[in-house]
Design a protein around this motif. Structure first.
Motif, PDB file in Angstrom:
ATOM      1  N   THR A 228       0.835  -1.193   0.000  1.00 41.08           N
ATOM      2  CA  THR A 228       0.000   0.000   0.000  1.00 41.08           C
ATOM      3  C   THR A 228       0.877   1.253   0.000  1.00 41.08           C
ATOM      4  O   THR A 228       0.629   2.206  -0.731  1.00 41.08           O
ATOM      5  CB  THR A 228      -0.919  -0.010   1.232  1.00 41.08           C
ATOM      6  N   ASP A 280      -6.756  -2.036  -3.387  1.00 39.59           N
ATOM      7  CA  ASP A 280      -6.039  -2.786  -2.363  1.00 39.59           C
ATOM      8  C   ASP A 280      -6.776  -4.106  -2.126  1.00 39.59           C
ATOM      9  O   ASP A 280      -7.989  -4.183  -2.290  1.00 39.59           O
ATOM     10  CB  ASP A 280      -5.996  -1.967  -1.064  1.00 39.59           C
ATOM     11  N   GLU A 281      -6.036  -5.098  -1.726  1.00 38.08           N
ATOM     12  CA  GLU A 281      -6.609  -6.422  -1.456  1.00 38.08           C
ATOM     13  C   GLU A 281      -7.505  -6.902  -2.591  1.00 38.08           C
ATOM     14  O   GLU A 281      -8.687  -7.178  -2.420  1.00 38.08           O
ATOM     15  CB  GLU A 281      -7.382  -6.395  -0.139  1.00 38.08           C
TER      16      GLU A 281
END
Ligand code: ADP
Ligand code: MG
Ligand code: ZN
Length: 633
Positions: A228, A280-281
């Protein structure tokens, strides 16, 4: 931000309104007198025995007030007790009677007159009641439900009508101060991302010769390695807006919302190009669609979201300067469609840092704290193998907190020691942190693989050996680079491959005289290879040229269970013996090989333990036994 305050104000106002409505309704209900419905016959009885004070006749009902104690008290419910508590009258005097349809008014009136009961007529008005029960209460309930939903789906109630509006945060260039200077220890990943920054800054330069700027960059690495952080740093360096949304935020309980969000996100991003979209993810939406059909329609929402994402990625062209970055710690579960060229075609591996990297990360985070003189961050780095950047940041912070609690003026080494112990205790629950003895074993094990790989004639060259734990299963890793793409393998090549697989275990045998569980996976793969050689490739004289397999049943195909053997018990025994013999033969060969090179093995393992990762020239020298002469540096 200004709009946020505004939003909060509106939000509390809405709550106040709902609360006020509820209170008003409650009060009206409590103040209304208790009434009881009695049958017509009973009413007539009461009239005749002069127990009625007054009545009002309406079209369908007779409403009236009885004299005190004329009506039975009846059971007292919770609402009565509440009334009593609120000092409202709980006395039962008001009653209603349903009139019998079609019965004349006159006799009843005459009867009432005879008993001198005050009576009036009244036009039935249910306006207030209808308003309350028909409108205010249902509306209030609906508003309440709707607000709860809105909180789940969108931001505050102000965004109510835009169901699919995405709630990503937009960081404009002014706010985003993260740069590559804030990331340390992951130099390889950084080097690759520098190129992305350049794409964003000078798109023309790359398109001049007809090249196509990559659309998607996937950051892959275990949690806490700084994925991140790196994505933000890319945006900060390129000085472009940064749109970020976490994969789990896409997936909501309503089918279609996630897809609408994806559409919205891309729309907004296109307006702001050049910019970066960061998901993200990614695995939360990008999970492979195959094999996720456990329940019928069970993953509709995620699938739709994923499809929308794929469509959007295909639909825009990167020459506008929108680059999609994504992060995942489980690339293996991602849908293959995401990894195709034109989507996330660049993958950047963000590794756990090695010794030098850890020291750099510690130094970076230690800038913010007051260190006592003479603190050697290198020592702390040496004590924290397998730690990711986030763990190291955590250690520095813990140490600072500990020192502050003890009212020190600077963070001392003892604080760091204590902080490490704490973080290690936390990590041990989550993943593996190797003890000194385990590190020793893993170092010899990996060097065993590497040494065999360089000693046998047909193995792929080793380019990197590491004892930095990766994931849950792998404590160390020996990377071999295939020299060319392989389609055919000869028997001796396969045998050498088995030899390399056994190298780790043999090294443990030689150095410790016993073996650990660490070779489990190696043995599995070696056995599998040996079995293939015997049963499929016809490489065993005793078993011969025939191939032996299992006739798999249609349903259990590939499931590893069931299936019928197509050969006799005797053949099965021969196959087992041949596999065994092949493995034992190779084992002896490897043992001989490593016994003669034991000194090199030990010195190379020490070198590996010291540096954690060996590659290039240093690896070559370690494997040639040259690190021995150098001593312990
Ligand atoms: P990931 O997204 O890979 O799980 P993060 O980027 O969220 O990890 O990292 C969490 C925090 O850990 C960061 O905010 C930063 O403070 C610290 N950190 C992680 N990796 C690094 C690194 N390579 N250099 C500096 N700090 C790091
Ligand atoms: Mg992250
Ligand atoms: Zn191994």
């Amino acid at each position: 931000m200004k709009p946020r305050l505004n939003q909060r104000l509106q939000f509390s106002l809405a709550y106040l309104l709902v609360a006020a409505t509820v209170l008003l309704v409650l009060q009206a209900w409590l103040q209304a007198p208790r009434t009881v419905e009695i049958p017509m016959s009973r009413f007539l009885d009461l009239v005749r025995s002069d127990k009625i004070e007054k009545v009002a006749l309406t079209e369908r009902q007779i409403q009236g007030i009885a004299k005190p104690d004329a009506l039975p008290a009846g059971p007292t419910g919770a609402s009565d007790r509440l009334r009593q508590w609120l000092n409202q009258s709980a006395e039962l005097r008001v009653f209603t009677v349903t009139r019998i349809p079609g019965v004349e008014e006159a006799p009843l009136v005459a009867e009432l007159e005879r008993h001198k009961i005050e009576f009036t007529g009244r036009i039935e008005s249910t306006f207030v009641r209808d308003l309350v029960f028909g409108w205010i209460i249902p509306l209030g309930v609906m508003i309440a439900i709707w607000m709860v939903l809105m909180r789940r789906v969108g931001g505050g109630p102000t965004q109510a009508l835009s169901f699919g509006r995405s709630k990503h945060k937009i960081f404009d260039r002014k706010e985003l101060k993260t740069t590559f200077g804030d990331v340390a220890g992951v130099d390889e990943a950084k080097a690759e991302l520098v190129e992305i920054v350049d794409f964003l800054k000078n798109p023309r330069k790359y398109q001049r010769l007809g090249g196509r700027i990559p659309k998607g960059v996937l950051l892959v690495g275990t949690p806490g390695t700084g994925k991140t952080l790196l994505a933000r740093a890319v945006a900060g360096e390129a000085d472009v807006p940064f749109f970020t949304l976490s994969g789990s935020e896409f997936v909501e309980m309503f089918v279609g919302v996630g897809a609408a969000r994806v559409r919205d996100l891309f729309e907004q991003a296109k307006d702001k190009a050049p910019c970066i979209i960061f998901i993200d993810e990614l695995d939360a939406i990008g999970k492979s669609r195959a094999g996720s059909t456990g329940f019928i329609g069970g993953h509709d929402e995620r699938e739709q979201t994923l499809n929308q994402l794929l469509a959007e990625m295909d639909g825009f062209d990167s020459s506008k300067g929108v680059i999609i970055m994504a992060a995942t710690n489980r690339p293996e579960v991602l849908d293959q469609a995401l990894l195709r060229p034109g989507r996330f075609d660049r993958q950047v591996v963000v590794d756990k840092p090695d010794l030098r990297g850890r020291e750099a990360i510690l130094r970076l985070h230690a800038r913010a704290v007051v260190l006592a003189p003479g603190i050697d961050l290198g020592v702390i780095a040496a004590r924290t193998p397998g730690f990711a950047g986030a763990d190291l940041a955590n250690i520095v912070n813990e140490a600072a907190l500990l020192a502050a609690r003890k009212e020190k003026n600077a963070v001392e080494m003892s604080d760091f020691e204590e902080a490490i112990d704490r973080v290690v205790a936390g990590l041990e629950k989550k993943s593996r942190v190797l003890s000194e003895k385990e590190r020793d074993i893993v170092a010899h094990h990996e060097m065993g693989h590497a040494l065999v790989a360089t000693s046998v004639p047909h193995a792929d060259p080793v380019h990197k050996v590491t004892i930095i734990p990766r994931g849950v299963a792998a404590l160390g890793m020996t990377y071999q680079l295939p020299t060319e793409e392989r389609f055919l393998m000869t028997r001796s090549e396969l045998e050498d491959r088995i030899a390399v697989l056994l190298g780790g275990r043999v090294a443990e045998e030689l150095v410790y005289g016993e073996v650990s569980t660490g070779a489990h996976n190696d043995l599995e793969r070696a056995t599998e290879l040996a079995r293939l050689m015997v049963t499929k490739y016809g490489m065993s004289e005793r078993v011969g040229l025939a191939t032996y397999g299992e006739r798999s049943s249609l349903f259990l195909k590939g499931s590893g269970i069931g299936g019928e053997r197509e050969y006799s018990e005797a053949t099965a025994r021969t196959i087992d013996e041949e596999v065994r013999a092949l493995l034992e033969r190779t084992h002896d060969r490897v043992r001989g090989m490593l016994t003669t090179k034991k000194a090199v093995l030990v010195s190379a393992a020490q070198e590996l333990k010291r540096t954690e990762t060996l590659e290039g020239e240093r690896l070559r020298r370690a494997l040639a036994g040259e690190s021995m002469t150098e001593g312990a540096r």
